[in-house]
Design a protein around this motif. Structure first.
Motif, PDB file in Angstrom:
ATOM      1  N   ALA A 129      -6.824  16.089  -4.107  1.00 31.46           N
ATOM      2  CA  ALA A 129      -6.410  14.796  -4.491  1.00 31.46           C
ATOM      3  C   ALA A 129      -7.571  13.780  -4.663  1.00 31.46           C
ATOM      4  CB  ALA A 129      -5.556  14.409  -3.270  1.00 31.46           C
ATOM      5  N   GLY A 130      -8.867  13.954  -4.068  1.00 29.40           N
ATOM      6  CA  GLY A 130     -10.051  13.351  -3.850  1.00 29.40           C
ATOM      7  C   GLY A 130     -10.093  12.204  -2.914  1.00 29.40           C
ATOM      8  N   GLY A 131      -9.136  12.372  -1.945  1.00 27.11           N
ATOM      9  CA  GLY A 131      -9.338  11.634  -0.536  1.00 27.11           C
ATOM     10  C   GLY A 131      -7.992  11.619   0.067  1.00 27.11           C
ATOM     11  N   ALA A 132      -7.872  10.932   1.241  1.00 25.97           N
ATOM     12  CA  ALA A 132      -6.844  10.948   1.925  1.00 25.97           C
ATOM     13  C   ALA A 132      -5.649   9.904   1.259  1.00 25.97           C
ATOM     14  CB  ALA A 132      -6.981  10.461   3.547  1.00 25.97           C
ATOM     15  N   LEU A 133      -4.921  10.344   0.232  1.00 23.76           N
ATOM     16  CA  LEU A 133      -4.065   9.457  -0.542  1.00 23.76           C
ATOM     17  C   LEU A 133      -2.797   9.150   0.248  1.00 23.76           C
ATOM     18  CD1 LEU A 133      -4.674  10.917  -3.803  1.00 23.76           C
ATOM     19  CD2 LEU A 133      -5.302   8.634  -3.245  1.00 23.76           C
ATOM     20  N   GLU A 134      -2.464  10.035   1.412  1.00 22.80           N
ATOM     21  CA  GLU A 134      -1.091   9.603   1.922  1.00 22.80           C
ATOM     22  C   GLU A 134      -0.964   8.308   2.507  1.00 22.80           C
ATOM     23  OE1 GLU A 134       1.680  11.150   5.761  1.00 22.80           O
ATOM     24  OE2 GLU A 134       0.071  12.426   5.040  1.00 22.80           O
ATOM     25  N   GLY A 135      -0.030   7.723   2.141  1.00 19.83           N
ATOM     26  CA  GLY A 135       0.371   6.262   2.705  1.00 19.83           C
ATOM     27  C   GLY A 135      -0.699   5.148   2.018  1.00 19.83           C
ATOM     28  N   LYS A 136      -1.206   5.563   1.047  1.00 20.70           N
ATOM     29  CA  LYS A 136      -2.028   4.566   0.035  1.00 20.70           C
ATOM     30  C   LYS A 136      -1.349   4.230  -1.235  1.00 20.70           C
ATOM     31  CE  LYS A 136      -5.769   5.253   2.785  1.00 20.70           C
ATOM     32  NZ  LYS A 136      -5.425   6.709   3.450  1.00 20.70           N
ATOM     33  N   GLU A 137      -1.348   2.761  -1.305  1.00 21.43           N
ATOM     34  CA  GLU A 137      -0.690   2.363  -2.853  1.00 21.43           C
ATOM     35  C   GLU A 137      -1.556   2.649  -3.678  1.00 21.43           C
ATOM     36  OE1 GLU A 137       1.293   1.289  -5.358  1.00 21.43           O
ATOM     37  OE2 GLU A 137       2.170   0.987  -3.750  1.00 21.43           O
ATOM     38  N   GLN A 138      -1.000   3.405  -4.736  1.00 23.07           N
ATOM     39  CA  GLN A 138      -1.803   4.315  -5.857  1.00 23.07           C
ATOM     40  C   GLN A 138      -2.439   3.082  -6.666  1.00 23.07           C
ATOM     41  OE1 GLN A 138      -2.598   7.459  -6.071  1.00 23.07           O
ATOM     42  NE2 GLN A 138      -1.617   7.148  -4.055  1.00 23.07           N
ATOM     43  N   ARG A 139      -1.837   1.735  -6.926  1.00 19.19           N
ATOM     44  CA  ARG A 139      -2.469   0.831  -7.604  1.00 19.19           C
ATOM     45  C   ARG A 139      -3.862   0.424  -7.348  1.00 19.19           C
ATOM     46  NH1 ARG A 139       1.310  -3.553  -6.854  1.00 19.19           N
ATOM     47  NH2 ARG A 139       1.943  -2.655  -5.067  1.00 19.19           N
ATOM     48  N   PHE A 140      -3.691   0.407  -6.010  1.00 19.72           N
ATOM     49  CA  PHE A 140      -5.093   0.005  -5.368  1.00 19.72           C
ATOM     50  C   PHE A 140      -5.959   1.130  -4.995  1.00 19.72           C
ATOM     51  CE2 PHE A 140      -1.856  -2.821  -3.025  1.00 19.72           C
ATOM     52  CZ  PHE A 140      -1.535  -3.617  -4.296  1.00 19.72           C
ATOM     53  N   GLY A 141      -5.711   2.060  -4.532  1.00 17.16           N
ATOM     54  CA  GLY A 141      -6.870   3.274  -4.393  1.00 17.16           C
ATOM     55  C   GLY A 141      -7.216   3.161  -3.000  1.00 17.16           C
ATOM     56  N   ILE A 142      -8.059   4.257  -2.607  1.00 14.23           N
ATOM     57  CA  ILE A 142      -8.286   4.317  -1.301  1.00 14.23           C
ATOM     58  C   ILE A 142      -9.287   3.600  -0.878  1.00 14.23           C
ATOM     59  CG2 ILE A 142      -9.638   6.159   0.306  1.00 14.23           C
ATOM     60  CD1 ILE A 142      -8.455   8.450  -1.250  1.00 14.23           C
ATOM     61  N   THR A 195      -4.542 -10.691  11.211  1.00 13.64           N
ATOM     62  CA  THR A 195      -3.702 -10.617   9.732  1.00 13.64           C
ATOM     63  C   THR A 195      -2.823  -9.388   9.905  1.00 13.64           C
ATOM     64  OG1 THR A 195      -5.535 -11.668   8.556  1.00 13.64           O
ATOM     65  CG2 THR A 195      -3.719 -10.771   7.532  1.00 13.64           C
ATOM     66  N   GLY A 196      -1.517  -9.547  10.069  1.00  7.44           N
ATOM     67  CA  GLY A 196      -0.573  -8.592  10.011  1.00  7.44           C
ATOM     68  C   GLY A 196      -0.173  -7.852   8.820  1.00  7.44           C
ATOM     69  N   ALA A 197      -0.760  -8.243   7.780  1.00  7.85           N
ATOM     70  CA  ALA A 197      -0.380  -7.834   6.309  1.00  7.85           C
ATOM     71  C   ALA A 197      -0.999  -6.296   6.305  1.00  7.85           C
ATOM     72  CB  ALA A 197      -1.204  -8.587   5.386  1.00  7.85           C
ATOM     73  N   VAL A 198      -0.234  -5.469   5.496  1.00  9.61           N
ATOM     74  CA  VAL A 198      -0.767  -4.208   5.220  1.00  9.61           C
ATOM     75  C   VAL A 198      -0.496  -3.866   3.920  1.00  9.61           C
ATOM     76  CG1 VAL A 198      -0.702  -3.224   7.443  1.00  9.61           C
ATOM     77  CG2 VAL A 198       1.539  -3.001   5.966  1.00  9.61           C
ATOM     78  N   ASP A 199      -1.396  -3.051   2.900  1.00 10.09           N
ATOM     79  CA  ASP A 199      -0.982  -2.864   1.760  1.00 10.09           C
ATOM     80  C   ASP A 199      -0.774  -0.985   1.864  1.00 10.09           C
ATOM     81  OD1 ASP A 199      -3.680  -2.130   1.945  1.00 10.09           O
ATOM     82  OD2 ASP A 199      -4.044  -2.800  -0.024  1.00 10.09           O
ATOM     83  N   GLY A 200      -0.975  -0.605   3.216  1.00 10.90           N
ATOM     84  CA  GLY A 200      -0.853   1.053   3.157  1.00 10.90           C
ATOM     85  C   GLY A 200      -0.394   1.075   4.551  1.00 10.90           C
ATOM     86  N   PHE A 201       0.232   2.471   5.008  1.00 12.30           N
ATOM     87  CA  PHE A 201       0.528   2.919   6.283  1.00 12.30           C
ATOM     88  C   PHE A 201      -0.606   3.321   6.959  1.00 12.30           C
ATOM     89  CE2 PHE A 201       5.430   3.929   5.457  1.00 12.30           C
ATOM     90  CZ  PHE A 201       5.851   2.496   5.777  1.00 12.30           C
ATOM     91  N   HIS A 202      -0.980   2.451   8.152  1.00  8.82           N
ATOM     92  CA  HIS A 202      -2.012   3.072   8.920  1.00  8.82           C
ATOM     93  C   HIS A 202      -1.690   4.359   9.513  1.00  8.82           C
ATOM     94  CE1 HIS A 202      -3.433  -1.339   9.220  1.00  8.82           C
ATOM     95  NE2 HIS A 202      -3.515  -1.020   7.922  1.00  8.82           N
ATOM     96  N   SER A 203      -0.306   4.521   9.891  1.00 11.48           N
ATOM     97  CA  SER A 203       0.000   5.940  10.429  1.00 11.48           C
ATOM     98  C   SER A 203      -0.431   7.109   9.749  1.00 11.48           C
ATOM     99  CB  SER A 203       1.555   5.816  10.785  1.00 11.48           C
ATOM    100  OG  SER A 203       1.834   6.889  11.284  1.00 11.48           O
ATOM    101  N   SER A 204      -0.530   6.692   8.374  1.00 16.15           N
ATOM    102  CA  SER A 204      -0.684   7.768   7.407  1.00 16.15           C
ATOM    103  C   SER A 204      -2.483   8.093   7.136  1.00 16.15           C
ATOM    104  CB  SER A 204      -0.178   7.685   5.901  1.00 16.15           C
ATOM    105  OG  SER A 204       1.372   7.648   6.343  1.00 16.15           O
ATOM    106  N   PHE A 205      -3.105   7.238   7.821  1.00 16.85           N
ATOM    107  CA  PHE A 205      -4.417   7.337   7.551  1.00 16.85           C
ATOM    108  C   PHE A 205      -5.050   8.606   8.288  1.00 16.85           C
ATOM    109  CE2 PHE A 205      -6.102   2.780   6.454  1.00 16.85           C
ATOM    110  CZ  PHE A 205      -5.252   2.546   5.628  1.00 16.85           C
ATOM    111  N   THR A 206      -6.079   8.943   8.037  1.00 13.45           N
ATOM    112  CA  THR A 206      -6.844   9.990   9.159  1.00 13.45           C
ATOM    113  C   THR A 206      -6.688   9.418  10.354  1.00 13.45           C
ATOM    114  OG1 THR A 206      -8.936   9.247   8.640  1.00 13.45           O
ATOM    115  CG2 THR A 206      -7.977  10.842   7.029  1.00 13.45           C
ATOM    116  N   GLY A 207      -6.778  10.598  11.330  1.00 17.72           N
ATOM    117  CA  GLY A 207      -6.837  10.134  12.694  1.00 17.72           C
ATOM    118  C   GLY A 207      -8.069   8.953  13.001  1.00 17.72           C
TER     119      GLY A 207
END
Length: 563
Positions: A314-327, A342-354
């Motif tokens: 996939a070219g990176g840890a794409l799980e939980g990332k918004e494809q419009r923005f990229g890793i 700032t509590g804003a998120v544009d991806g799921f931090h739980s899906s980031f790598t450990g």
């Protein structure tokens, strides 16, 4: 273009934009807080609230103003949610009154500049609550943080007086002269780029796979801009800043990161101007910038440098990332939000790598001071500067001084109390939650029972939630069912205590410093505007945070990352 190069170019553009506005915005904010003139609209507000904007306040009076205003805001927002079912447009759109525990949690969240949300915005909050309640608190809670920061700076700048300015004047000026004008410009840019701004009802939107999805409108752009500019967070929609109505494209994503960082970084220039030495501001800026850039590079590396066949393909840890923005852009967004309040998120931090999730968590554990929240970042960094000069004084056997003020027993006790509050809240609530296993019908149901992950990841979910709440961040790790009486109540308490207890010690410190007479500079005075001090400050921050949180991080994200 490779994803890595794209991320690097976006990071470079962001740094250039921040550098371009640093000086003019910082100078403008310094002029706002030192101006002796009151605008006509400001004078009307002062008459309505019965405040004399020219009356100086000592730190107890300033603190009473902060707490009284915040308590009134908390009560108003709580009641507004409880009567939502009878407000205009709410019942017709299917919005009912919010439950008591969730209403308390949300009111505490927005008043504390945290914007933690245990609900889906588009399914729970009507237009009246969103605009009259949540959006208003986005402005004034940020202005409160800026006011406290300016009061501390006055403590360093003034001598032989306990006066720290006027809270009501600082609150009104920060809102009317800084936050509102910048928000108007920012909202127009977001609307022009595709964000929505309306009060429409629910619409059926066609889906690519067939069928329709029910989506309601709202004054999204105006709330989106102040949630980022005021380092508030939250979102009109459950998907937060990954939702196309809030964050339509790659440009708006980068623009929103710029909004998050611009005031906290520029406040270092304001600090330098107010104390009469801009080089002192540059030293604080350097410490903030080194930490922010280091965390951003580490986050990008962990999300690009992956292991496993699927991630390599996939070219990176794409799980939980918004494809419009990229890793790359998602990594920048994650570190910028967790290093600020700032509590804003544009991806799921739980899906980031450990390790990626651990970096986001550690950013909050630093105290969100690099560059931190609007106001809270600069006063948090100044408290750490007091700690740093104290450590330097111990090493050379000299009474520590900072900006011409002696750091004595009283000052160091107040600084120590400041840095101990949030770790106590985070680790205490996390420990209690992890050992609680309650029956399904218990009022305390929702402690360990709400954890969806297992092992180290499940522990990280709970640790992240209280870290986010107590540090007034508001971002969520995802995976934790936080909409329970236990989490709504305890995270609400963590947010309020984590916001206002530190302010008590900051204002007390400001009052103590303002009463001192200036100490003349000698050959033995530590030059706190030099790179050596900036390095000492960064080292003190990292070491203190590491010693405090390393055991908890070892049980959660580090254990997961090494598994």
């Amino acid at each position: 273009m490779s994803p890595v190069l794209s991320g690097v170019l976006q990071l470079t553009a962001l740094i250039a934009a921040l550098a371009l506005v640093y000086r003019p915005l910082g100078d403008y904010m310094a002029a706002v807080y030192t101006s002796e003139k009151h605008l006509r609209g400001e004078r009307v507000l002062y008459r309505l609230i019965g405040a004399d904007p020219n009356a100086e306040m000592r730190w107890p009076a300033y603190l009473r103003g902060v707490l009284a205003f915040s308590a009134a805001s908390l009560l108003f927002l709580y009641l507004l949610q409880r009567v939502q079912g009878v407000l205009p447009h709410s019942l017709s759109l299917g919005f009912h009154a919010i439950s008591p525990d969730q209403a308390f949690n949300t009111a505490a969240s927005f008043v504390a500049n945290t914007n933690w949300q245990s609900y889906s915005g588009e399914q729970s909050m009507g237009h009246a609550v969103q605009t009259l309640g949540l959006a208003v608190q986005n402005f004034v809670s940020a202005a409160v943080g800026m006011a406290v920061a300016v009061a501390l700076v006055r403590g360093f700048a003034r001598s032989r007086t306990g006066d720290l300015g006027n809270f009501w004047a600082d609150l009104v000026r920060g809102t009317i002269r800084i936050l509102i004008p910048l928000s108007v410009v920012g909202a127009l840019i977001l609307v022009a780029c595709g964000s929505i701004q309306n009060f429409s009802g629910i619409h059926g939107i066609g889906q690519l796979t067939g069928g329709t999805q029910q989506v309601n409108g709202g004054a999204v752009a105006s709330q989106e801009v102040i949630k980022e500019l005021g380092t508030n967070g939250g979102g009109y929609f459950n998907a937060n800043s990954a939702h196309p109505f809030e964050n339509p494209n790659a440009f708006t994503n980068l623009f929103e990161i710029f909004l998050i960082l611009v005031i906290p970084f520029a406040l270092t220039r304001t600090f330098g101007k107010l104390v009469g030495n801009v080089k002192q501001g540059y030293a604080i800026l350097a410490a903030m910038g080194v930490i922010w850039l280091g965390f951003t590079v580490l986050m990008m590396w962990t999300e690009f440098a992956h292991h496993g066949a699927a991630l390599q393909a996939a070219g990176g840890a794409l799980e939980g990332k918004e494809q419009r923005f990229g890793i790359g852009a998602t990594s920048i967004f994650a570190t910028s939000t967790t290093l600020t309040s700032t509590g804003a998120v544009d991806g799921f931090h739980s899906s980031f790598t450990g390790f990626g999730g651990g970096i986001a968590m550690l950013g909050m554990m630093l105290g969100e001071i690099a560059p931190g929240g609007v106001g809270s970042g600069i006063y948090g960094m100044l408290v750490m500067a007091v700690i740093a000069v104290f450590i330097a004084g111990l090493m050379v056997g000299r009474t520590p001084e900072y900006l011409g003020k002696k750091i004595g027993t009283r000052e160091i006790k107040l600084a120590a109390c400041y840095i101990l509050i949030t770790p106590t809240l985070v680790l205490g609530f996390t420990a209690v939650s992890m050992v609680m296993h309650t029956p399904p019908n218990s009022i305390l149901n929702g402690a360990a029972n709400s954890v969806n992950g297992s092992g180290a990841h499940g522990f990280s979910e709970v640790l992240y939630a209280y870290t986010s709440g107590a540090n007034n961040n508001g971002s969520a790790f995802a995976g934790l069912n936080a909409n329970t009486q236990w989490y709504n109540t305890t995270i609400g308490l963590a947010m309020l205590l984590g916001r206002f207890l530190p302010m008590v010690f900051v204002l007390a410190l400001a009052g103590s410093l303002a009463e001192q007479k200036p100490v003349p500079e000698t050959a033995g005075t530590l030059r706190t505007e030099k790179p050596l001090f900036a390095g000492l400050l960064v080292g003190a921050i990292v070491i203190i945070t590491g010693l405090t949180y390393f055991p908890a991080l070892a049980l959660g994200p580090m254990a997961e990352g090494l598994s």
